[in-house]
Design an enzyme around this catalytic site. Structure first.
Site, mmCIF file in Angstrom:
data_model
loop_
_atom_site.group_PDB
_atom_site.id
_atom_site.type_symbol
_atom_site.label_atom_id
_atom_site.label_comp_id
_atom_site.label_asym_id
_atom_site.label_seq_id
_atom_site.Cartn_x
_atom_site.Cartn_y
_atom_site.Cartn_z
ATOM 1 N N ASN A 45 1.007 -1.071 -0.005
ATOM 2 C CA ASN A 45 -0.075 0.016 0.092
ATOM 3 C C ASN A 45 1.130 1.341 -0.130
ATOM 4 O O ASN A 45 1.500 1.461 1.019
ATOM 5 C CB ASN A 45 -0.938 -0.152 1.343
ATOM 6 N N ARG A 96 -2.774 -2.188 -3.404
ATOM 7 C CA ARG A 96 -3.858 -1.471 -3.344
ATOM 8 C C ARG A 96 -3.739 -0.263 -4.275
ATOM 9 O O ARG A 96 -2.663 0.598 -4.123
ATOM 10 C CB ARG A 96 -3.882 -0.917 -1.978
ATOM 11 N N HIS A 145 -12.932 2.869 -0.204
ATOM 12 C CA HIS A 145 -13.137 1.556 0.959
ATOM 13 C C HIS A 145 -13.734 0.469 0.408
ATOM 14 O O HIS A 145 -14.214 -0.357 1.243
ATOM 15 C CB HIS A 145 -13.751 2.310 2.163
ATOM 16 N N ARG A 184 -12.040 15.680 7.853
ATOM 17 C CA ARG A 184 -12.932 16.035 6.539
ATOM 18 C C ARG A 184 -14.203 16.516 6.802
ATOM 19 O O ARG A 184 -14.810 15.674 7.712
ATOM 20 C CB ARG A 184 -12.814 14.801 5.596
ATOM 21 N N GLU A 236 -8.116 -5.578 4.913
ATOM 22 C CA GLU A 236 -7.935 -5.390 3.397
ATOM 23 C C GLU A 236 -7.001 -5.891 2.654
ATOM 24 O O GLU A 236 -6.876 -6.629 1.694
ATOM 25 C CB GLU A 236 -7.931 -3.677 3.174
#
Ligand code: ADP
Length: 413
Positions: free
Chosen positions: A7, A91, A180, A241, A384
């Protein structure tokens, strides 16, 4: 099969080296501060202490050289030679409209990932650097790309269109993509397994609540809507955010405060959310500590966070025409008893009833709903990296059985 999962971020590489046959992470770690002074590699072999190596790591190619070297090191390694790495799974954040599943990386695929840079200017370039570094160090090893966006690629057009002139969709590919996806896919599949139903027969809402947070409505195994949009900014309130907001607000602030495009972007992505509202922290654990000390702004941030999740549960139950399973995952979803409690409070009308005792004592994969609850409420730790490893294995097995198709695409949803 032994698979290296990467990743790659702009200044970091997170890795896990997974043996899919025994479903064990043989080693995992991270290279941080790539290209900066005092870059650090931290590495934890399975069942052993973490080690730290400080060095001069100028770019992703050198970083990966360090990773491969430590995987082979006599003291901290888990393999003897790099040929033991059977495949590499990456990823990749944005697959745009090109990719609806994981793919074997070919020149054609690389071109398409590069074409999607415009859609994810911060994320796709380091993902590409990771793939190119792997090509240098492991030229014979098959590589697979697993996209954050892919699981949401079957959303109906009425869910992904914004109310903008169609030309902007055609010219700049402006639409909801969602992110996601690997996590939403994993936990929805686990949810089906845990409840004993086929995923094709279930209406599931998955809430991935971490620093970044998103929810998905998964009907019959297909993500039909999700809260993140063209970028990860839309939807839920997050650590830093804004999530959903009247777009005019940002134009207004830019005018009033004289902000540039870049400054406005930073404001919405880095200084807002839990951090912005509380003025204290972006971290839910710290928010909860502040609430316990009587901090009202922290409580307000917590309330905005949980209220939005509640609202989207209602919206997605309506979008799917019902609800069978609600899944909590991500750092907050897996660990915050208070967030789960606040989200599920007063939701009996939808068939959602949390069992207080189960909620407080939940560890690992657990059912949290009361026996009276029509909706199964589940806590499922996401993984993941495992999904990336399993997709990679599947694709590599597929190509070893047959010649790869011209464009290299072997799609798995
Ligand atoms: P990322 O999106 O960076 O992968 P994570 O999924 O690791 O993030 O989630 C990080 C969030 O999880 C942080 O807000 C952290 O405070 C929160 N978290 C972790 N453990 C707990 C806990 N026990 N109680 C409340 N929040 C927690």
């Amino acid at each position: 099969m032994k698979i290296l999962v990467l990743n790659c971020g702009s200044s970091s590489i997170k890795y896990q080296f997974i043996d899919t046959e025994i479903a064990i992470t043989l080693a995992k770690g991270m290279v941080e501060r790539i290209g900066m002074a005092g870059a650090v590699l931290s590495h934890t072999p399975h069942g052993k202490e973490k080690i730290r190596i400080v060095g001069e790591i100028l770019d992703h190619t050198i970083a990966l050289e360090y990773v491969i070297a430590v995987l082979m090191s006599p003291n901290h390694g888990v393999i003897k030679e790099k040929e033991e790495i059977d495949a590499v799974g990456h990823r990749v954040v944005h697959g745009g409209e090109t990719f609806s599943g994981s793919v074997l990386i070919t020149n054609e695929v690389m071109r398409a990932i590069k074409e999607n840079i415009e859609l994810a200017p911060l994320h796709n370039p380091p993902n590409i650097k990771g793939i190119e570094a792997t090509m240098k160090h492991l030229p014979e090893t098959p590589q697979v790309a697993v996209f954050d966006t892919a699981f949401h690629s079957r959303m109906p057009s009425y869910a992904y269109h914004y109310g903008l002139p169609r030309t902007l969709y055609k010219r700049h590919k402006i639409r909801k993509y969602g992110f996601h996806g690997t996590s939403h896919r994993f936990v929805s599949q686990r949810a089906a397994f845990m409840t004993g139903y086929e995923i094709e027969d279930l209406k599931i809402i998955t809430a991935h609540l971490g620093n970044g947070a998103s929810m998905a409505a998964i009907k019959n195994g297909i993500s039909i809507d999700t809260t993140m949009g063209f970028t990860p900014l839309e939807g839920l309130l997050m650590g830093t955010r804004t999530g959903d907001m009247d777009p005019s607000v940002i134009l207004y602030i830019m005018g009033k405060e004289g902000l540039s495009l870049g400054e406005a972007n930073t404001l919405m992505n880095k200084h807002s959310g839990l951090l912005g509202i509380s003025g204290e922290s972006s971290d839910m654990r710290e928010i909860e500590e502040q609430i316990a000390e009587g901090n009202k702004r922290a409580k307000e941030a917590f309330d905005v966070f949980t209220y939005r999740i509640k609202k989207y549960i209602g919206a997605y139950a309506a979008a799917m025409g019902g609800l069978d399973v609600l899944v909590f995952t991500g750092g907050i979803g897996e660990n915050s008893v208070n967030v789960r409690k606040a989200v599920c409070d007063n939701m009996e009308f939808l068939g959602i009833e949390l069992d207080a005792n189960r909620n407080e004592n939940a560890n690992e994969e657990t059912e949290l709903s009361s026996s009276a609850s029509r909706v199964k409420i589940l806590k499922i730790p996401t993984n993941e990296e495992l999904v990336i490893a399993l997709d990679t294995e599947k694709i590599v097995n597929e190509i070893s059985r047959s010649e790869p198709p011209e464009d290299g695409t072997v799609a798995f949803n």
